[in-house]
Design a protein around this motif. Structure first.
Motif, PDB file in Angstrom:
ATOM      1  N   VAL A   8      -1.674 -20.786 -11.196  1.00  0.00           N
ATOM      2  CA  VAL A   8      -2.705 -20.135 -10.399  1.00  0.00           C
ATOM      3  C   VAL A   8      -3.799 -21.146 -10.109  1.00  0.00           C
ATOM      4  O   VAL A   8      -4.504 -21.567 -11.010  1.00  0.00           O
ATOM      5  CB  VAL A   8      -3.283 -18.921 -11.142  1.00  0.00           C
ATOM      6  N   ALA A  13      -8.477 -17.260  -7.328  1.00  0.00           N
ATOM      7  CA  ALA A  13      -7.385 -16.910  -8.235  1.00  0.00           C
ATOM      8  C   ALA A  13      -7.780 -17.164  -9.683  1.00  0.00           C
ATOM      9  O   ALA A  13      -7.491 -16.348 -10.569  1.00  0.00           O
ATOM     10  CB  ALA A  13      -6.137 -17.717  -7.874  1.00  0.00           C
ATOM     11  N   ARG A  14      -8.440 -18.288  -9.944  1.00  0.00           N
ATOM     12  CA  ARG A  14      -8.846 -18.592 -11.318  1.00  0.00           C
ATOM     13  C   ARG A  14      -9.902 -17.609 -11.807  1.00  0.00           C
ATOM     14  O   ARG A  14      -9.865 -17.147 -12.945  1.00  0.00           O
ATOM     15  CB  ARG A  14      -9.377 -20.025 -11.401  1.00  0.00           C
ATOM     16  N   GLY A  17      -8.209 -14.301 -12.490  1.00  0.00           N
ATOM     17  CA  GLY A  17      -7.396 -14.380 -13.706  1.00  0.00           C
ATOM     18  C   GLY A  17      -8.245 -14.362 -14.961  1.00  0.00           C
ATOM     19  O   GLY A  17      -7.923 -13.652 -15.933  1.00  0.00           O
ATOM     20  N   GLU A 266      -4.348  -5.001  -3.986  1.00  0.00           N
ATOM     21  CA  GLU A 266      -3.846  -4.723  -5.340  1.00  0.00           C
ATOM     22  C   GLU A 266      -3.024  -3.438  -5.353  1.00  0.00           C
ATOM     23  O   GLU A 266      -1.950  -3.375  -5.959  1.00  0.00           O
ATOM     24  CB  GLU A 266      -5.054  -4.599  -6.282  1.00  0.00           C
ATOM     25  N   GLN A 277      -0.325  -6.439 -13.777  1.00  0.00           N
ATOM     26  CA  GLN A 277      -0.829  -7.803 -13.954  1.00  0.00           C
ATOM     27  C   GLN A 277      -0.466  -8.677 -12.760  1.00  0.00           C
ATOM     28  O   GLN A 277      -1.296  -9.431 -12.248  1.00  0.00           O
ATOM     29  CB  GLN A 277      -0.244  -8.399 -15.242  1.00  0.00           C
ATOM     30  N   THR A 278       0.785  -8.572 -12.311  1.00  0.00           N
ATOM     31  CA  THR A 278       1.223  -9.370 -11.168  1.00  0.00           C
ATOM     32  C   THR A 278       0.487  -8.954  -9.901  1.00  0.00           C
ATOM     33  O   THR A 278       0.062  -9.795  -9.105  1.00  0.00           O
ATOM     34  CB  THR A 278       2.739  -9.218 -10.961  1.00  0.00           C
ATOM     35  N   ARG A 281      -2.908 -10.410  -9.924  1.00  0.00           N
ATOM     36  CA  ARG A 281      -2.881 -11.856  -9.706  1.00  0.00           C
ATOM     37  C   ARG A 281      -2.655 -12.183  -8.229  1.00  0.00           C
ATOM     38  O   ARG A 281      -3.284 -13.088  -7.677  1.00  0.00           O
ATOM     39  CB  ARG A 281      -1.792 -12.489 -10.572  1.00  0.00           C
ATOM     40  N   SER A 340      -8.518  -4.241 -13.982  1.00  0.00           N
ATOM     41  CA  SER A 340      -7.701  -4.452 -15.179  1.00  0.00           C
ATOM     42  C   SER A 340      -8.017  -3.396 -16.233  1.00  0.00           C
ATOM     43  O   SER A 340      -7.119  -2.892 -16.916  1.00  0.00           O
ATOM     44  CB  SER A 340      -7.953  -5.854 -15.735  1.00  0.00           C
ATOM     45  N   ALA A 735      -0.209 -18.646  -6.197  1.00  0.00           N
ATOM     46  CA  ALA A 735      -0.092 -17.579  -7.181  1.00  0.00           C
ATOM     47  C   ALA A 735       0.917 -16.544  -6.755  1.00  0.00           C
ATOM     48  O   ALA A 735       1.472 -15.813  -7.568  1.00  0.00           O
ATOM     49  CB  ALA A 735      -1.445 -16.922  -7.409  1.00  0.00           C
TER      50      ALA A 735
END
Length: 753
Positions: A8, A13-14, A17, A266, A277-278, A281, A340, A735
């Motif tokens: 990623v 993205a970071r 995550g 999402e 989770q995927t 991401r 999340s 990602a």
């Protein structure tokens, strides 16, 4: 990127995550940031823009002289005494009795000072039917509207005793009170109603209460944090109430939009079968990246206002920039953490018939719009015809903008004639052209009573009338202690800013140099409403080129770096300029020429408010990038997955149709609220913003963009070799490698798009 590279990378993205892995920490940091920002802002207090810093030029110089001298100009009031019949004259006994009654009544309130008789100051109209009783309100001018009620009642009492005459009051204090009573809650109502309107649209878009609340809560928290930051920053760059209102408008629009982009992606990935989770991401790497690119572009556009040199614009630009940056950071940090934490509970509070679960199941998890699928089929089948028709239509809509006329709106233009005080304003202007808004000459000398200065003042007064710039009476008010003199000159032209502007030029360029300009050490800047409008226009005219160049060049560079495509960067700029031009055309057609004005509850007032064109350019150029970046990112992502350019265009447009439509409806609804306000300037802003967003989300995004990209084909991704050394900011899609292998060319090498 290679097939096995699932790292990623990229800021969005970071950030997403990390937030997903450290959920409570991310939420806690955000809450702490909002609370600290609000606390610091409250402790620091907000410093507002001073009158002396509002404008440049002579208006600024005059305000600075008055401020440095410590003079607080009082709110001046005027009572018009006018014969209703054709035969009545100011010399009649009953007329004189009415004037004396007015003077006695207002003095008896204890709220006024310096009451002057029209027979002493010669404030009697040329036809002898009208006279002006003038006085000042006691206390600070800013709060005079709160103290003027007894004076207004006293004047009303005199009117009842002299029904053969028209006796009406007008001035800074009475106008302040009238507008506060009639329109004071307009902004508050608009700002308060914007949130429930956005929430209602999100409920329809998501069909679930929790999912709909998330964008609104994050937008509101971003606005609250920015309000605190504005207090701190205002000690370096002063803010204003206008900047605060614009910040609320922009913050709600972009804050909700950014969260909407993220949430819909999402949800789409989860409904396509990905685990939570995927899905999160992928949303971080794709929609998160689009949010960052869009947010930075909007910030750059807002920063263009800092180059105007106008304190009000600088405040609006900085406040807007800050709220966009805060909303962007919140969307790529705390939003992933909340998603999340919530997991499937984000779908809590499902609303019957609105939740899209069953509909999406029928479509096997995708969110393709049937309407836009049908539109795209026709557009991609005949791209040349689509470009010609759509571009031709937008150019035709933009055509009226070539004759745009800008000016500060007069009282009757701003509010129409629905208010009695506006009718009074018009009657005063008819009887005493320019008398309601005279030019004010601020004369500063080492000794204001020196013979050469008093002689120059007398000569200025005489020449102001003999030159044709004024019909008088010209009033001189001395401030001996500060060695200042204020000269009030009613301008020929009155409320007609074009004619009054020519009279102002005569004063500045002919009368002043020949009189006051000959006395060494004398400063005599000319201010007033007409002068302020002219100086503001001149300042904006000088700012257009640097602001335009800054916004366009930096937006081009950002698009080039974000998509590594010269073609995408150029087409992005051209399409955005086309939508802004169309918005200008609608504004001129509706508000300048009056075409269809009644449809939006407006009037053709013959001009566009001075500050609006540049403001709209900056705001719209930034906001229109929201949709553009989001759609083009999705097209590029599909191309990287191996689809042909035509398939990628169709996939990118139709899969983003739902979220872009929802975002556009929210923006249009929020902006349209401002179009319902009573003031014509606010109507112009609301209609201009709403029209531009509507055009951008439909004709630009649904027709022109796909048609142009279809015509260009693989040239969409063209980047000259000499630009290959540019930083690569396109890699966030890596990602998404978990969802599909990277596309490769005929030789098996990874496809560079």
């Amino acid at each position: 990127m290679g097939t096995g590279d699932t790292r990623v990378r990229g800021l969005a993205a970071r950030a997403g995550g990390w937030s997903a892995r450290h959920r409570w920490a991310a939420v806690g940091i955000w809450v702490l940031f909002v609370v600290l920002a609000m606390g610091l802002g409250s402790a620091a207090g907000r410093v507002d823009v001073k009158d002396s810093d509002q404008l440049k030029g002579e208006t600024h110089t005059a305000a600075k002289i008055i401020e440095d001298a410590g003079i607080d100009e009082p709110a001046s009031e005027t009572v018009l005494v006018q014969a209703k019949g054709a035969g009545g004259k100011a010399t009649d006994a009953d007329f004189r009795a009415a004037v004396a009654a007015v003077m006695k009544a207002v003095e008896g309130t204890g709220k006024v000072t310096d009451v002057t008789s029209p027979y002493d100051t010669n404030t009697i109209s040329k036809d002898g039917r009208s006279a002006l009783v003038q006085f000042d309100m006691r206390g600070e001018a800013d709060t005079a509207g709160e103290r003027v009620e007894p004076v207004l009642k006293a004047v009303e009492g005199v009117q009842k005793e002299h029904e053969s005459l028209r006796i009406e009051e007008i001035g800074g204090a009475s106008m302040m009170k009238t507008f506060d009573d009639a329109f004071g809650d307009d902004f508050k109502k608009a700002e308060i109603s914007a949130v429930p309107v956005a929430l209602g649209i999100l409920l329809i878009a998501f069909g679930a209460l929790v999912a709909a609340l998330l964008p609104v809560l994050l937008a509101v928290s971003a606005i609250m944090a920015t309000m605190g930051l504005m207090g701190v920053v205002s000690h370096v760059m002063p803010m204003s109430d206008t900047a605060n209102s614009v910040m609320l408008l922009v913050g709600l629009a972009v804050g909700v939009d950014y969260c909407l982009f993220y949430l819909r992606r999402e949800r789409e990935e989860r409904q396509a079968g990905k685990d939570a989770q995927t899905a999160l991401r992928i949303a971080a790497a794709t929609s998160g990246r689009a949010i960052v690119v869009s947010g930075v572009t909007v910030c750059v556009a807002m920063a263009g206002m800092l180059f105007t040199g106008l304190a009000e614009f600088e405040a609006m630009g900085l406040a807007s920039l800050m709220v966009v940056a805060v909303a962007m950071v919140g969307s790529v940090t705390v939003l992933p953490a909340l998603l999340s934490l919530l997991g499937e509970r984000v779908e809590k509070g499902k609303i019957p018939f609105l939740h899209p679960e069953s509909r999406l199941r029928k479509r096997r998890g995708n969110q393709e719009s049937r309407f836009w699928t049908a539109v795209l089929k026709g557009v991609l089948a005949k791209p040349v015809v689509s470009v010609v028709v759509a571009a031709g239509a937008l150019l035709a809509i933009a055509a009226p903008a070539l004759g745009m006329k800008t000016q500060n709106l007069t009282l009757d233009q701003e509010f129409g004639d629905s208010l009695p005080i506006v009718q009074t304003y018009n009657r005063v202007n008819d009887a005493f052209p320019g008398g309601s808004d005279p030019a004010e000459v601020v004369v500063k000398a080492a000794d204001i009573n020196a013979p050469e200065v008093t002689g120059a003042l007398a000569e200025f007064k005489e020449r102001a009338i003999s030159s044709g710039a004024s019909r008088g009476p010209v009033e001189i008010k001395l401030h001996d202690a500060q060695n200042l003199a204020f000269v009030y000159v009613p301008l020929v032209g009155g409320s007609d800013f074009d004619k009054a502007g020519r009279s102002l030029d005569t004063l500045r360029d002919e009368v002043r140099p020949a009189t006051l300009g000959k006395v060494d050490g004398v400063e005599a800047p000319i201010t007033g409403q007409v002068a302020g409008s002219k100086d503001f226009n001149d300042q904006l005219t000088g700012a257009v080129v640097p602001v335009f160049a800054f916004v366009v060049v930096f937006a081009f560079v950002l698009m080039l770096l974000s998509f590594r495509s010269l073609t995408v960067a150029i087409t992005s700029i051209v399409l955005n300029l086309l939508s802004v031009g169309a918005a200008y055309g609608i504004l001129v057609a509706v508000f300048q020429h009056g075409w269809g004005a009644s449809l939006v509850g407006a009037e053709g007032v013959g001009a566009i408010i001075t500050w609006l064109p540049l403001f709209l350019f900056v705001i719209l150029f930034g906001l229109s990038m929201d949709y553009h970046v989001f759609v083009v990112s999705r097209i590029r992502e599909a191309r990287l997955r191996g689809r042909t350019t035509t398939d990628a265009i169709q996939h990118g447009v139709v899969t983003t149709a739902g979220v872009v439509t929802s975002a556009a409806v929210i923006m249009v609804a929020v902006f349209a609220i401002f179009g319902t306000l009573s003031m014509q300037s606010m109507k112009q802003m609301g209609v201009g913003l709403a029209a531009a967003v509507l055009i951008d989300a439909t004709i630009i995004r649904g027709v022109l963009l796909p048609a142009v990209m279809a015509l260009l084909g693989e040239r969409n991704w063209y980047l000259p070799k000499w630009l290959n050394r540019l930083p690569d900011l396109t890699h966030d899609e890596a990602a998404d490698a978990v969802a599909a292998p990277a596309a490769r060319d005929d030789e098996g090498e990874p496809l560079r798009v």
